[in-house]
Write an enzyme that holds these catalytic residues in place. Structure first.
Site, PDB file in Angstrom:
ATOM      1  CD  GLU A 206      -5.903   7.619   7.700  1.00 14.01           C
ATOM      2  OE1 GLU A 206      -5.118   6.964   7.004  1.00 14.01           O
ATOM      3  OE2 GLU A 206      -5.737   7.816   8.923  1.00 14.01           O
TER       4      GLU A 206
ATOM      5  CE  LYS B  87      -2.542   1.387   3.734  1.00 19.13           C
ATOM      6  NZ  LYS B  87      -1.928   2.718   4.017  1.00 19.13           N
TER       7      LYS B  87
END
Ligand code: KIV
Length: 258
Positions: free
Chosen positions: A176, A111
């Site tokens: 996020e 990631k």
């Protein structure tokens, strides 16, 4: 797409919510392996387990050591690894470091934090057969905490970032701390699954830092639900043990050695 575990995650979009947690160790992974769709070895390990001020201090060697331990506990699960700060500044470094992670840990993919700006790097990794999960919105490696998507400019940028990551070949992306409306629009726009953290239920799945949701980290952002208070359980056990030793209750008078 060669990796069957990744294909499975992509196919869950629109069918049911995808569930994930972070893990940094073997014993936790053994538990998550039974329930989660994928596990992330987050660079949050730095702040959560090493007491570092930010994830920027986390090194490649730390991520490799933790990822090995996680993969041993979750051999059948899809395990992804955060690439640490400054390990993917250009496509060649990114490939060398991602390859080192995969080879040394047997994990399934990496990631990376960032959107359009890193899309060429993402596309290079994907072409080299390294599965990539994107990460947009608040980026702990890059800035101080903020809620992303509050105005038109931010919304446009986030949508652009999401589309660029999809085009570059990322198989999924973390959103996020993005506002619910923007998370909804991104999730509707891209064909790959969005995994939210602090971005409302308008995402294809959810992830949390394990230590936050079990009540061990001592740091609980507003969006976290504490499912237990492990800090208290450990403290009570330690207190009882100390008192037992001091009062002669442990070890017991008779032990099992013959
Ligand atoms: O490092 C981490 O734990 C993460 C999650 C917050 C998504 O990137």
């Amino acid at each position: 797409m060669k990796n069957k575990k990744i294909k499975k995650i992509i196919l869950l979009k629109g069918k049911r919510k995808i569930v994930s947690l972070t893990s940094y160790t073997f014993p936790i992974s053994k538990i998550l392996n039974r329930y989660c769709d994928f596990i992330l070895v987050g660079d949050s390990v730095g702040t959560v387990h090493y007491g570092m001020k930010s994830t920027r201090e986390v090194t490649l060697d730390m991520m490799i050591a933790h990822s090995r331990s996680v993969k041993l506990g979750a051999k059948k699960n899809l395990v992804l690894v955060d690439m640490p700060y400054k390990t993917y500044q250009n496509k060649f470094d990114a490939y060398a470091n991602a390859n080192k992670i995969i080879k040394n840990t047997k994990c399934d993919g990496v990631k990376l934090e960032g959107g359009k700006k890193i899309s060429k790097i993402v596309s290079y990794l994907v072409k080299k057969n390294i599965p990539v999960m994107g990460h947009i919105g608040y980026l702990p490696q890059k800035s101080k905490f903020f809620i992303a998507g509050k105005n038109k400019t931010e919304k446009k940028k986030l949508l652009n970032d999401a589309k660029s990551l999809e085009k570059a070949g990322a198989f999924s992306m973390v959103l996020e701390c993005i506002t619910p409306q923007v998370a909804k629009e991104i999730t509707r726009t891209v064909k790959i699954p969005t995994i939210g953290i602090g971005s409302s239920k308008n995402c294809d799945g959810q992830i949390l830092v394990i230590d936050d949701m079990i009540g061990l980290s001592g740091f609980y952002p507003r969006f976290v639900k504490k499912y237990s208070n492990i800090q208290k359980i450990i403290e009570n056990s330690v207190k009882k043990y100390c008192s037992d030793v001091k009062n002669g209750k442990f070890p017991r008078a008779k032990n099992s050695y013959k």
